[in-house]
Design a protein around this motif. Structure first.
Motif, PDB file in Angstrom:
ATOM      1  N   SER A 165       0.813  -1.207   0.000  1.00  0.00           N
ATOM      2  CA  SER A 165       0.000   0.000   0.000  1.00  0.00           C
ATOM      3  C   SER A 165       0.853   1.267   0.000  1.00  0.00           C
ATOM      4  N   LEU A 166       1.875   1.301   0.842  1.00  0.00           N
ATOM      5  CA  LEU A 166       2.725   2.495   0.900  1.00  0.00           C
ATOM      6  C   LEU A 166       3.483   2.720  -0.406  1.00  0.00           C
ATOM      7  N   LYS A 167       3.899   1.652  -1.056  1.00  0.00           N
ATOM      8  CA  LYS A 167       4.578   1.814  -2.341  1.00  0.00           C
ATOM      9  C   LYS A 167       3.598   2.288  -3.410  1.00  0.00           C
ATOM     10  N   GLU A 168       2.351   1.836  -3.352  1.00  0.00           N
ATOM     11  CA  GLU A 168       1.320   2.356  -4.247  1.00  0.00           C
ATOM     12  C   GLU A 168       1.103   3.845  -3.999  1.00  0.00           C
ATOM     13  N   SER A 169       1.008   4.239  -2.731  1.00  0.00           N
ATOM     14  CA  SER A 169       0.818   5.648  -2.391  1.00  0.00           C
ATOM     15  C   SER A 169       2.015   6.488  -2.841  1.00  0.00           C
ATOM     16  N   LEU A 170       3.215   5.933  -2.675  1.00  0.00           N
ATOM     17  CA  LEU A 170       4.416   6.643  -3.115  1.00  0.00           C
ATOM     18  C   LEU A 170       4.384   6.880  -4.613  1.00  0.00           C
ATOM     19  N   GLU A 188      11.890   1.130  -0.913  1.00  0.00           N
ATOM     20  CA  GLU A 188      11.831   0.210   0.222  1.00  0.00           C
ATOM     21  C   GLU A 188      11.215   0.907   1.429  1.00  0.00           C
ATOM     22  N   LEU A 189      10.503   0.107   2.210  1.00  0.00           N
ATOM     23  CA  LEU A 189       9.942   0.579   3.469  1.00  0.00           C
ATOM     24  C   LEU A 189      10.997   0.358   4.545  1.00  0.00           C
ATOM     25  N   LEU A 190      11.547   1.443   5.066  1.00  0.00           N
ATOM     26  CA  LEU A 190      12.634   1.347   6.036  1.00  0.00           C
ATOM     27  C   LEU A 190      12.127   0.991   7.426  1.00  0.00           C
ATOM     28  N   GLU A 191      11.030   1.617   7.824  1.00  0.00           N
ATOM     29  CA  GLU A 191      10.493   1.351   9.155  1.00  0.00           C
ATOM     30  C   GLU A 191       9.049   1.796   9.224  1.00  0.00           C
ATOM     31  N   TRP A 192       8.316   1.212  10.144  1.00  0.00           N
ATOM     32  CA  TRP A 192       6.954   1.648  10.424  1.00  0.00           C
ATOM     33  C   TRP A 192       6.665   1.338  11.888  1.00  0.00           C
ATOM     34  N   SER A 193       5.700   2.060  12.433  1.00  0.00           N
ATOM     35  CA  SER A 193       5.372   1.891  13.845  1.00  0.00           C
ATOM     36  C   SER A 193       3.867   1.811  14.020  1.00  0.00           C
ATOM     37  N   ALA A 194       3.450   1.274  15.154  1.00  0.00           N
ATOM     38  CA  ALA A 194       2.032   1.046  15.415  1.00  0.00           C
ATOM     39  C   ALA A 194       1.223   2.336  15.455  1.00  0.00           C
ATOM     40  N   ASP A 195       1.885   3.478  15.636  1.00  0.00           N
ATOM     41  CA  ASP A 195       1.158   4.748  15.676  1.00  0.00           C
ATOM     42  C   ASP A 195       0.850   5.292  14.280  1.00  0.00           C
ATOM     43  N   GLY A 196       1.203   4.537  13.238  1.00  0.00           N
ATOM     44  CA  GLY A 196       0.853   4.944  11.887  1.00  0.00           C
ATOM     45  C   GLY A 196       1.921   5.713  11.153  1.00  0.00           C
ATOM     46  N   HIS A 197       3.123   5.754  11.680  1.00  0.00           N
ATOM     47  CA  HIS A 197       4.222   6.444  11.015  1.00  0.00           C
ATOM     48  C   HIS A 197       5.015   5.455  10.165  1.00  0.00           C
ATOM     49  N   ALA A 198       5.503   5.898   9.000  1.00  0.00           N
ATOM     50  CA  ALA A 198       6.302   5.051   8.130  1.00  0.00           C
ATOM     51  C   ALA A 198       7.359   5.893   7.413  1.00  0.00           C
ATOM     52  N   ARG A 199       8.443   5.246   7.044  1.00  0.00           N
ATOM     53  CA  ARG A 199       9.531   5.932   6.329  1.00  0.00           C
ATOM     54  C   ARG A 199       9.975   5.059   5.163  1.00  0.00           C
ATOM     55  N   LEU A 200      10.023   5.669   3.977  1.00  0.00           N
ATOM     56  CA  LEU A 200      10.409   4.953   2.769  1.00  0.00           C
ATOM     57  C   LEU A 200      11.667   5.569   2.163  1.00  0.00           C
ATOM     58  N   TRP A 210      14.362  13.782  -7.054  1.00  0.00           N
ATOM     59  CA  TRP A 210      13.864  12.519  -6.515  1.00  0.00           C
ATOM     60  C   TRP A 210      14.791  11.399  -6.985  1.00  0.00           C
ATOM     61  N   CYS A 211      15.872  11.228  -6.224  1.00  0.00           N
ATOM     62  CA  CYS A 211      16.945  10.337  -6.645  1.00  0.00           C
ATOM     63  C   CYS A 211      17.166   9.208  -5.637  1.00  0.00           C
ATOM     64  N   HIS A 212      17.991   8.268  -6.019  1.00  0.00           N
ATOM     65  CA  HIS A 212      18.321   7.119  -5.180  1.00  0.00           C
ATOM     66  C   HIS A 212      18.786   7.584  -3.796  1.00  0.00           C
ATOM     67  N   GLY A 213      18.175   7.026  -2.766  1.00  0.00           N
ATOM     68  CA  GLY A 213      18.531   7.386  -1.402  1.00  0.00           C
ATOM     69  C   GLY A 213      17.623   8.419  -0.773  1.00  0.00           C
ATOM     70  N   ARG A 214      16.788   9.092  -1.565  1.00  0.00           N
ATOM     71  CA  ARG A 214      15.876  10.099  -1.019  1.00  0.00           C
ATOM     72  C   ARG A 214      14.846   9.411  -0.123  1.00  0.00           C
ATOM     73  N   GLU A 215      14.661   9.944   1.070  1.00  0.00           N
ATOM     74  CA  GLU A 215      13.708   9.370   2.011  1.00  0.00           C
ATOM     75  C   GLU A 215      12.422  10.192   2.041  1.00  0.00           C
ATOM     76  N   ILE A 216      11.294   9.500   2.205  1.00  0.00           N
ATOM     77  CA  ILE A 216       9.968  10.119   2.184  1.00  0.00           C
ATOM     78  C   ILE A 216       9.166   9.556   3.355  1.00  0.00           C
ATOM     79  N   GLN A 217       8.442  10.429   4.018  1.00  0.00           N
ATOM     80  CA  GLN A 217       7.589  10.010   5.130  1.00  0.00           C
ATOM     81  C   GLN A 217       6.226   9.560   4.608  1.00  0.00           C
ATOM     82  N   GLY A 218       5.669   8.559   5.259  1.00  0.00           N
ATOM     83  CA  GLY A 218       4.322   8.106   4.952  1.00  0.00           C
ATOM     84  C   GLY A 218       3.553   7.880   6.238  1.00  0.00           C
ATOM     85  N   GLN A 219       2.270   7.611   6.110  1.00  0.00           N
ATOM     86  CA  GLN A 219       1.451   7.310   7.284  1.00  0.00           C
ATOM     87  C   GLN A 219       0.360   6.327   6.889  1.00  0.00           C
ATOM     88  N   PHE A 220      -0.228   5.685   7.903  1.00  0.00           N
ATOM     89  CA  PHE A 220      -1.264   4.707   7.613  1.00  0.00           C
ATOM     90  C   PHE A 220      -2.175   4.540   8.825  1.00  0.00           C
TER      91      PHE A 220
END
Length: 233
Positions: A165-170, A188-200, A210-220
């Motif tokens: 889902s997060l990769k679709e949203s990305l 890649e999904l680097l980490e996620w937590s039960a509070d709905g935070h995610a980092r890709l 938007w290049c290799h290594g760029r990190e983006i925040q997500g939520q769920f």
């Protein structure tokens, strides 16, 4: 005057995710293809494409629900009455100066919009949690080798569904910006937590910014077996 299709429940103006995005508006509704009526497109003042007219009730109802939510979200954002058409790449066509995303799953649809000055890109995706057996079959296609190595096998279903889902949203958030397709192995999904935070993290170059290594925040958020994810940039 636009009326709600018979197949759609009343619209919900809410924020079902853990972290509000400043300036963004989200509208959702439940829908039931069994209640699709012959005049639902006319009621909603939506012109179906020839392919949509030939499609099954489920496809027609989810399209109606998604577009009704998108129009309502834009009306709430800045008062305009605008229905996003569909581009050649099947993505919604938003007005100039607007970022947006539409999603629909089993009996539920939503749209989120914001001014581009507030949010350059938005990606919203809803998924049903994968059954464990199906997650086992699909995880090798969805997760990278590093993601598989980091996976907690006790949360296989949730992790596989969330990563998908997060990769679709990305993709939904970045594609209108970079105009370049990319796939599950390119992030890649680097980490996620039960509070709905995610980092890709991107694993490919999409543009100079938007290049290799760029990190983006997500939520769920997770409601029962329904997972909703959002990436905003």
């Amino acid at each position: 005057m636009n009326r709600l299709p018979h197949c759609c429940a009343p619209l919900q103006h809410h924020w079902p995710l853990p972290h509000p995005v400043p300036g963004a508006v989200l509208v959702s509704c439940a829908f039931d293809p069994a209640n699709l009526a012959a005049d639902d497109f006319r009621r909603a003042a939506i012109e179906p494409t020839p392919s949509l007219q030939r499609s099954v009730a489920k496809r027609q109802a989810e399209y109606l629900a998604g577009r009704v939510c998108a129009r309502a979200a834009l009306q709430r954002l800045d008062g305009r009455d605008y229905l996003p058409a569909t581009g050649d790449d099947r993505a919604p066509l938003w007005p100039a100066g607007i970022s947006g995303s539409i999603t629909h799953g089993k009996g539920w649809a939503a749209a989120v919009v914001a001014r581009s000055s507030d949010c350059q890109g938005l990606g919203l995706d809803q998924e049903n949690l994968l059954e464990t057996e199906r997650a086992e079959r699909l995880m090798g296609e969805i997760l990278t080798a590093d993601e598989l190595q980091r996976m907690d096998r006790s949360q296989l279903s949730l992790t596989t569904t969330l990563t998908f889902s997060l990769k679709e949203s990305l993709f939904k958030a970045l594609y209108p910006i970079v105009h370049k397709r990319f796939y599950f192995e390119h992030a890649e999904l680097l980490e996620w937590s039960a509070d709905g935070h995610a980092r890709l993290r991107l694993l490919t170059d999409l543009s100079p910014l938007w290049c290799h290594g760029r990190e983006i925040q997500g939520q769920f958020s997770l409601q029962g077996d329904q997972l909703l994810s959002l990436v905003s940039v």
